[in-house]
Enzyme design. Structure first.
Site, PDB file in Angstrom:
ATOM      1  N   SER A  24       5.521   2.408 -49.919  1.00 58.45           N
ATOM      2  CA  SER A  24       5.795   1.692 -48.661  1.00 58.45           C
ATOM      3  C   SER A  24       7.182   2.023 -48.129  1.00 58.45           C
ATOM      4  O   SER A  24       7.617   1.465 -47.132  1.00 58.45           O
ATOM      5  CB  SER A  24       5.661   0.180 -48.887  1.00 58.45           C
ATOM      6  OG  SER A  24       6.498  -0.238 -49.962  1.00 58.45           O
ATOM      7  N   ASN A 111       8.096  -9.165 -56.590  1.00 60.28           N
ATOM      8  CA  ASN A 111       7.316 -10.093 -55.753  1.00 60.28           C
ATOM      9  C   ASN A 111       8.215 -11.080 -55.015  1.00 60.28           C
ATOM     10  O   ASN A 111       8.058 -11.287 -53.818  1.00 60.28           O
ATOM     11  CB  ASN A 111       6.282 -10.830 -56.602  1.00 60.28           C
ATOM     12  CG  ASN A 111       5.271  -9.863 -57.197  1.00 60.28           C
ATOM     13  OD1 ASN A 111       5.201  -8.710 -56.782  1.00 60.28           O
ATOM     14  ND2 ASN A 111       4.491 -10.331 -58.166  1.00 60.28           N
ATOM     15  N   THR A 156      -6.309 -19.383  -6.514  1.00 63.71           N
ATOM     16  CA  THR A 156      -7.163 -19.751  -7.645  1.00 63.71           C
ATOM     17  C   THR A 156      -8.407 -18.883  -7.493  1.00 63.71           C
ATOM     18  O   THR A 156      -8.785 -18.563  -6.353  1.00 63.71           O
ATOM     19  CB  THR A 156      -7.560 -21.243  -7.647  1.00 63.71           C
ATOM     20  OG1 THR A 156      -8.361 -21.510  -6.501  1.00 63.71           O
ATOM     21  CG2 THR A 156      -6.346 -22.169  -7.661  1.00 63.71           C
ATOM     22  N   HIS A 157      -8.995 -18.469  -8.568  1.00 67.93           N
ATOM     23  CA  HIS A 157     -10.132 -17.525  -8.537  1.00 67.93           C
ATOM     24  C   HIS A 157      -9.760 -16.235  -7.800  1.00 67.93           C
ATOM     25  O   HIS A 157     -10.625 -15.563  -7.253  1.00 67.93           O
ATOM     26  CB  HIS A 157     -11.367 -18.150  -7.876  1.00 67.93           C
ATOM     27  CG  HIS A 157     -11.732 -19.502  -8.413  1.00 67.93           C
ATOM     28  ND1 HIS A 157     -12.613 -19.685  -9.462  1.00 67.93           N
ATOM     29  CD2 HIS A 157     -11.309 -20.736  -8.059  1.00 67.93           C
ATOM     30  CE1 HIS A 157     -12.724 -20.979  -9.713  1.00 67.93           C
ATOM     31  NE2 HIS A 157     -11.942 -21.646  -8.879  1.00 67.93           N
ATOM     32  N   SER A 278       3.409  10.742 -10.308  1.00 64.34           N
ATOM     33  CA  SER A 278       2.206  11.438 -10.752  1.00 64.34           C
ATOM     34  C   SER A 278       2.491  12.926 -10.803  1.00 64.34           C
ATOM     35  O   SER A 278       3.254  13.452  -9.995  1.00 64.34           O
ATOM     36  CB  SER A 278       1.070  11.163  -9.762  1.00 64.34           C
ATOM     37  OG  SER A 278       0.115  12.193  -9.816  1.00 64.34           O
ATOM     38  N   LYS A 284       2.691   9.193  -5.284  1.00 67.53           N
ATOM     39  CA  LYS A 284       2.459   8.058  -6.178  1.00 67.53           C
ATOM     40  C   LYS A 284       3.749   7.450  -6.730  1.00 67.53           C
ATOM     41  O   LYS A 284       4.710   8.138  -7.031  1.00 67.53           O
ATOM     42  CB  LYS A 284       1.602   8.482  -7.385  1.00 67.53           C
ATOM     43  CG  LYS A 284       0.159   8.798  -7.072  1.00 67.53           C
ATOM     44  CD  LYS A 284      -0.636   7.630  -6.513  1.00 67.53           C
ATOM     45  CE  LYS A 284      -0.882   6.547  -7.534  1.00 67.53           C
ATOM     46  NZ  LYS A 284      -1.793   7.000  -8.583  1.00 67.53           N
ATOM     47  N   ASN A 286       4.004   4.609  -9.687  1.00 67.62           N
ATOM     48  CA  ASN A 286       3.131   3.816 -10.561  1.00 67.62           C
ATOM     49  C   ASN A 286       3.895   2.770 -11.374  1.00 67.62           C
ATOM     50  O   ASN A 286       4.993   3.047 -11.850  1.00 67.62           O
ATOM     51  CB  ASN A 286       2.376   4.736 -11.519  1.00 67.62           C
ATOM     52  CG  ASN A 286       1.446   5.685 -10.793  1.00 67.62           C
ATOM     53  OD1 ASN A 286       0.884   5.329  -9.756  1.00 67.62           O
ATOM     54  ND2 ASN A 286       1.306   6.885 -11.323  1.00 67.62           N
ATOM     55  N   GLU A 291       1.864  -1.783 -16.931  1.00 76.46           N
ATOM     56  CA  GLU A 291       0.576  -1.426 -17.539  1.00 76.46           C
ATOM     57  C   GLU A 291       0.718  -1.264 -19.048  1.00 76.46           C
ATOM     58  O   GLU A 291      -0.142  -1.693 -19.825  1.00 76.46           O
ATOM     59  CB  GLU A 291       0.049  -0.129 -16.915  1.00 76.46           C
ATOM     60  CG  GLU A 291      -0.323  -0.293 -15.463  1.00 76.46           C
ATOM     61  CD  GLU A 291      -0.611   1.033 -14.791  1.00 76.46           C
ATOM     62  OE1 GLU A 291      -1.734   1.218 -14.313  1.00 76.46           O
ATOM     63  OE2 GLU A 291       0.285   1.900 -14.755  1.00 76.46           O
ATOM     64  N   TYR A 318       0.617 -12.782 -55.966  1.00 75.45           N
ATOM     65  CA  TYR A 318       0.783 -11.540 -55.218  1.00 75.45           C
ATOM     66  C   TYR A 318      -0.374 -10.595 -55.468  1.00 75.45           C
ATOM     67  O   TYR A 318      -0.826 -10.418 -56.600  1.00 75.45           O
ATOM     68  CB  TYR A 318       2.101 -10.847 -55.612  1.00 75.45           C
ATOM     69  CG  TYR A 318       2.302  -9.517 -54.909  1.00 75.45           C
ATOM     70  CD1 TYR A 318       2.868  -9.471 -53.642  1.00 75.45           C
ATOM     71  CD2 TYR A 318       1.887  -8.321 -55.489  1.00 75.45           C
ATOM     72  CE1 TYR A 318       3.027  -8.260 -52.973  1.00 75.45           C
ATOM     73  CE2 TYR A 318       2.039  -7.109 -54.832  1.00 75.45           C
ATOM     74  CZ  TYR A 318       2.606  -7.085 -53.572  1.00 75.45           C
ATOM     75  OH  TYR A 318       2.756  -5.881 -52.903  1.00 75.45           O
ATOM     76  N   GLN A 323       1.129  -5.770 -49.156  1.00 74.78           N
ATOM     77  CA  GLN A 323       2.025  -4.742 -48.637  1.00 74.78           C
ATOM     78  C   GLN A 323       1.650  -4.409 -47.188  1.00 74.78           C
ATOM     79  O   GLN A 323       2.456  -3.871 -46.440  1.00 74.78           O
ATOM     80  CB  GLN A 323       1.937  -3.494 -49.538  1.00 74.78           C
ATOM     81  CG  GLN A 323       2.900  -2.395 -49.152  1.00 74.78           C
ATOM     82  CD  GLN A 323       3.045  -1.364 -50.246  1.00 74.78           C
ATOM     83  OE1 GLN A 323       3.692  -1.594 -51.260  1.00 74.78           O
ATOM     84  NE2 GLN A 323       2.408  -0.215 -50.069  1.00 74.78           N
ATOM     85  N   LYS A 326       3.635  -5.738 -43.539  1.00 72.91           N
ATOM     86  CA  LYS A 326       4.868  -5.355 -42.848  1.00 72.91           C
ATOM     87  C   LYS A 326       4.687  -4.538 -41.567  1.00 72.91           C
ATOM     88  O   LYS A 326       5.318  -4.840 -40.544  1.00 72.91           O
ATOM     89  CB  LYS A 326       5.794  -4.610 -43.821  1.00 72.91           C
ATOM     90  CG  LYS A 326       6.520  -5.589 -44.755  1.00 72.91           C
ATOM     91  CD  LYS A 326       7.335  -4.924 -45.804  1.00 72.91           C
ATOM     92  CE  LYS A 326       6.575  -4.648 -47.069  1.00 72.91           C
ATOM     93  NZ  LYS A 326       5.969  -5.833 -47.724  1.00 72.91           N
TER      94      LYS A 326
HETATM   95  N1  ARG Z   1       6.234  -2.655 -51.878  1.00 74.76           N
HETATM   96  C1  ARG Z   1       5.660  -3.911 -52.286  1.00 74.76           C
HETATM   97  C2  ARG Z   1       5.258  -4.733 -51.066  1.00 74.76           C
HETATM   98  O1  ARG Z   1       5.643  -4.383 -50.008  1.00 74.76           O
HETATM   99  C3  ARG Z   1       6.641  -4.647 -53.094  1.00 74.76           C
HETATM  100  C4  ARG Z   1       6.059  -5.604 -54.073  1.00 74.76           C
HETATM  101  C5  ARG Z   1       5.384  -4.904 -55.148  1.00 74.76           C
HETATM  102  N2  ARG Z   1       5.067  -5.749 -56.252  1.00 74.76           N
HETATM  103  C6  ARG Z   1       4.231  -5.390 -57.178  1.00 74.76           C
HETATM  104  N3  ARG Z   1       3.978  -6.225 -58.108  1.00 74.76           N
HETATM  105  N4  ARG Z   1       3.618  -4.249 -57.134  1.00 74.76           N
HETATM  106  O2  ARG Z   1       4.529  -5.681 -51.140  1.00 74.76           O
END
Ligand code: ARG
Length: 475
Positions: A24, A111, A156-157, A278, A284, A286, A291, A318, A323, A326
């Protein structure tokens, strides 16, 4: 034995594709400041509790400072083999300072460490987003003042309904974003909880002091249940809900700006700095920004749905599924930040075609309700007044007129209650002026909303600066 930091019980290395898939670091490297600050607080706590020596803690702090500087300067080599930000920093620290570094992970797990980093990262970014949200509120409020006399049709509408002040329309978005800010405040409060000390899931056998870490890292509270501390992703879901609702508000505004700037409407003109051309049609101009923001709303909803789905079947505590928490959140932060920033700039620079928005009201029936109210105020039950005006509108359409074109004679034949003063009542300016009910579009009501807006902005600024101050230690 495997080379990994957890390699003791393994007889061979992880396959390359498994390693790449598992890592990650490509996205969690953005939490390096939080990871390092968390580790410094942890080392200090371990030393204060006599779990590691003061000397080791000192070495850890110095080592981490050096690593932070390298990352700040873009000189640090992140490695996929080390999976995530936590192990990249820890491994490097241990390479640099030896056993002291290897003691840092005492009474801690990745964790609670990754939960800690993410809580801090979110708090820091809520401060950044708050600034942008406030700047947009300021832009909306100042547009409401700059164009305070502009009247446009309210719909409205998507059918012309009643005239409203442009200021009133802008202040409607102000109110939506004010609630968004309050949602962000709720989310901040939920996020302001320290998970460190929960360790892997069950707490620890060491005499740790989570209260000391809470204070050092500027958290308001500590999770009271270690399983919860490492399993909770509610605060992220709450953030994504905030982001989705806020993006939805911006998307509605986008939709309006897009058709307001068409040749058909010509209510506003966006500044060239926020428009694009454009490649083939030279004429144009835009509204790409609007958008794109309308489009980005989809991916923010996607991130919310994605994380809700990731979490729905997860057993405690956990699981690696987490993971996946994020990227969607980071993406929502980035896109919302852009959207809020662009919107403030776009509103500050746009031109409102007030003479045109007023002119179009000469040709419609936006004053029909005022005519019905006129009759009702003279004693005719409102339903009956409504029917009389309905007939008047029908008559006008057949004779290619609007209500103000009707002669006194025509009016009298529709209802004997009509007198000369109906002409004043039907004037578009008066339709607006006469709506001084609480929250209505009348100028006094709008001025009250503006005064409230000023107060709200001052309060928001106080909140945002407290948030930023509280996270300033991250550097
Ligand atoms: N990279 C992991 C995450 O984003 C960190 C936690 C990993 N913990 C584990 N027991 N493998 O969640």
């Amino acid at each position: 034995m495997s080379e990994m930091m957890w390699g003791g019980r393994f007889t061979k290395a992880e396959e390359k594709n498994a390693l790449d898939f598992n890592a990650s670091i490509s996205f969690d490297c953005r939490m390096y400041k939080e990871d390092i600050a968390g580790s410094m607080a942890h080392a200090a706590m371990l030393a204060n509790q006599g779990i590691i020596s003061k000397e080791d803690s000192q070495k850890i702090t110095e080592g981490l400072k050096k690593i932070k500087k390298e990352i700040d300067e873009g000189k640090f080599d992140f490695s996929i083999e080390l999976e995530d930000i936590h192990m990249n920093v820890e491994k490097r620290l241990t390479d640099d300072i030896g056993d002291a570094g290897a003691r840092l992970h005492t009474a801690r797990s990745r964790n609670d460490q990754c939960a800690l980093d993410l809580h801090m990262y979110m708090k820091r970014n809520m401060g950044r987003l708050a600034d942008k949200l406030i700047a947009l509120e300021e832009a909306l409020l100042s547009a409401s003042k700059k164009y305070k006399d502009v009247i446009l049709p309210g719909y409205t509408h998507m059918q012309r309904a009643q005239p409203v002040l442009f200021a009133h329309h802008m202040l409607c978005y102000f109110a939506m974003l004010e609630r968004d800010f309050r949602r962000l405040m709720d989310c901040y409060e939920m996020t302001d909880m320290s998970p460190i000390g929960a360790c892997a899931l069950a707490g620890t056998t060491y005499p740790t002091a989570p209260e000391e870490e809470r204070e050092a890292l500027h958290f308001g509270k500590i999770y009271g249940n270690s399983l919860d501390a490492v399993s909770d992703r509610d605060y992220l879901l709450q953030f994504l809900s905030f982001a989705a609702i806020c993006a939805m508000h911006l998307s509605r505004l986008s939709e309006e700006f897009i058709y307001w700037s068409t040749s058909e409407f010509q209510f506003i003109e966006l500044d060239d700095g926020y428009s694009t051309g454009s490649s083939i049609m030279p004429q144009k101009k835009n509204p790409d920004m609007c958008e794109l923001i309308r489009g980005k709303t989809g991916r923010i909803y996607g991130s919310l749905m994605g994380l809700l789905t990731v979490m729905k079947g997860l057993p405690l505590a956990y699981d690696k599924d987490m993971q996946e928490d994020k990227e969607g959140v980071f993406d929502a932060i980035d896109n919302l930040y852009f959207a809020l920033d662009i919107y403030a700039g776009m509103i500050n620079t746009m031109t409102v075609n007030g003479s045109h928005t007023r002119e179009v009201l000469e040709h419609d029936f936006s004053n029909a309700t005022d005519m019905a109210d006129y009759l009702a105020k003279k004693g005719l039950p409102f339903r009956k007044a409504h029917a009389v005006v309905g007939n008047a509108v029908h008559y006008c359409i057949e004779h290619h007129k609007v209500l103000l074109d009707l002669s006194m004679e025509e009016l009298k034949s529709l209802s004997p209650l009509f007198e000369e003063d109906i002409l004043e009542t039907l004037k578009i300016e008066n339709c607006v002026k006469n709506r001084e009910s609480y929250g209505g579009t009348g100028p006094k009501s709008v001025a009250r909303q503006q005064a409230h807006g000023e107060k709200v902005i001052a309060e928001m600024k106080e909140t945002a600066s407290a948030w930023k101050e509280s996270m300033a230690f991250l550097g």
